[in-house]
Design an enzyme around this catalytic site. Structure first.
Site, short mmCIF file in Angstrom:
data_model
loop_
_atom_site.label_atom_id
_atom_site.label_comp_id
_atom_site.label_asym_id
_atom_site.label_seq_id
_atom_site.Cartn_x
_atom_site.Cartn_y
_atom_site.Cartn_z
N GLU A 160 -30.93 -51.99 -1.15
CA GLU A 160 -30.61 -52.12 0.10
C GLU A 160 -28.53 -51.50 0.27
O GLU A 160 -28.16 -52.37 0.05
CB GLU A 160 -30.67 -53.02 1.06
CG GLU A 160 -30.88 -52.63 2.87
CD GLU A 160 -31.60 -53.52 3.62
OE1 GLU A 160 -30.94 -53.55 4.76
OE2 GLU A 160 -32.23 -54.74 3.46
N LYS A 193 -34.97 -50.11 5.90
CA LYS A 193 -34.32 -49.80 4.81
C LYS A 193 -34.88 -50.56 4.30
O LYS A 193 -35.37 -51.41 3.27
CB LYS A 193 -32.83 -49.69 5.04
CG LYS A 193 -32.47 -50.34 6.08
CD LYS A 193 -30.81 -50.43 5.11
CE LYS A 193 -29.83 -50.65 6.36
NZ LYS A 193 -30.05 -49.85 8.32
N THR A 194 -34.75 -51.99 5.17
CA THR A 194 -35.56 -53.73 4.69
C THR A 194 -37.27 -53.48 3.92
O THR A 194 -37.17 -53.42 2.48
CB THR A 194 -35.41 -54.54 5.27
OG1 THR A 194 -33.64 -54.91 6.25
CG2 THR A 194 -35.52 -55.79 5.14
#
Length: 403
Positions: A140, A99-100
């Site tokens: 995020e 996700k980052t």
């Protein structure tokens, strides 16, 4: 210009954290009066909280923290982020892994948009920014404590779904249910091909086939997820494709730190067996003579449950060096017999004969690697704790090759 948060006083407990610092930066941009404290910079004390301030805290900050016992009004960081997602149409990226990086790819490929990322975007040099005239907010979304369910996304992305946070989730089905609820909150959803069960009308991403500077099949999937979201948001991804070719990554995500004794040192936040395996495979794709994996397990609970899987993942390297568990919010006495040695033993069992070094401490690992690194090696420092300090120290004190 009227700033909607003007006059608001916010005190961030743990302001040095990557997520909290981003929120503090954006809150200040919106006109709030921001203060904060951090364990690494002066510690926590009730006297740090200004009169009239609302205390902002994360799940990692316990109720017994002195700055949470003042009687001041409190706000979980996710509630503050949720407020921001109501100010602009929002692309929110979640998932067990990636996700980052995927959020950072969106930021890089959609220049000028507002964003909050759980890592530094290398091309911007920061983890958050706010532009009053931007069309989108890119964030995020953290699943570790289910706080993603507080957000208000317009486009929700789920990169993948695996059981990782065992103290939060009872089962893989529990993980699925949470991601399904997250996707249901959005106008549009973007998911991996095997996750259409989470939302039947979701857009599905595949594997990006264009030029990409960051290595690994997992990053091609991350790029595909980002592009799919961009196509939904902007109607086209033509410019985004050009920009992705220059994407250099996010902080602590296959981040090249430098060289030590002729070896390339790469740092990665990998703290789950799937992430460790993907990072080693990405290193292999660079074709170094040797891949050396320095791994620091994160959390006793995760190590207890995943020791064998970590060992099997580390067996993909040519050498594994193990540190003891980074405890974070957990206590050793609650997990008797659990240490990094378990991972070391499973790594050796998975590939007998492979050099596996139980270093345990930073000092021992640093001293061993100082002697063992050779010209052309690729050293991976992996984990969500402070293992990255070893790689940076090796680079800082490296002697020229051929000494």
């Amino acid at each position: 210009m009227n700033q909607p948060w003007s006059g608001r006083k916010l005190h961030f407990v743990g302001i040095g954290g990557i997520g909290m610092s981003g929120l503090a930066k954006v809150a200040r941009s919106l006109g709030a009066e921001v203060t904060g404290s951090d364990r690494a910079q002066g510690g926590h004390d009730a006297r740090n909280v200004p009169a009239g301030a609302t205390v902002v805290f994360s799940t990692a900050i316990g109720a017994d923290n002195p700055e949470r016992t003042t009687g001041a009004p409190e706000l979980h960081r996710a509630d503050l982020l949720a407020e921001l997602t109501q100010l602009k149409p929002t692309i929110a990226v979640s998932g067990t892994h990636g996700k980052t990086t995927t959020t950072s790819m969106l930021v890089h490929a959609m220049p000028g948009e507002s964003y909050l990322v759980g890592g530094e975007v290398r091309s911007t040099g920061t983890n958050a920014d706010w532009h009053e005239d931007s069309a989108w907010l890119i964030v995020e979304a953290d699943e570790s404590d289910r706080s993603l369910l507080k957000l208000h996304p317009t486009i929700a992305v789920v990169t993948n779904a695996e059981l990782d946070h065992h103290t939060t989730y009872a089962s893989s089905r529990d993980v699925d249910d949470t991601f399904a609820q997250f996707l249901a909150r959005a106008r549009d959803a973007v998911v991996a091909p095997d996750l259409t069960r989470l939302r039947a009308d979701a857009h599905v991403f595949g594997e990006y086939d264009g030029p990409l500077a960051v290595p690994g099949a997992h990053n091609r999937k991350n790029a595909a997820a980002a592009l799919t979201a961009i196509e939904i948001a902007q109607g086209t991804a033509e410019l985004a494709r050009e920009l992705l070719a220059t994407f250099e990554g996010a902080g602590r995500r296959f981040e090249v730190v430098g060289t030590a004794n002729g070896a390339t040192v790469v740092d990665d936040y990998a703290h789950h067996p799937t992430e460790v395996r993907a990072t080693i495979e990405a290193a292999r794709s660079q074709h170094p003579p040797r891949v050396i994996a320095l791994f620091q397990p994160h959390l006793f609970s995760r190590t207890q449950r995943e020791a064998r899987a970590f060992g099997e993942a580390l067996a993909g390297a040519d050498m594994a060096v193990l540190l003891d568990v980074y405890p974070a919010r957990e206590r050793q006495e609650d997990y008797p017999g659990v240490s990094g040695l378990l991972v070391a033993e499973h790594a050796y069992d998975a590939r007998p004969g492979m050099p596996v070094i139980w270093a345990k401490t930073h000092a021992t690992a640093r001293a061993y690697l100082q002697r063992a690194l050779q010209e052309g090696d690729l050293l991976l420092t992996m984990g969500a704790g402070d293992v990255n300090a070893i790689g940076r120290d090796l680079v800082a004190h490296s002697e020229p090759p051929g000494r």
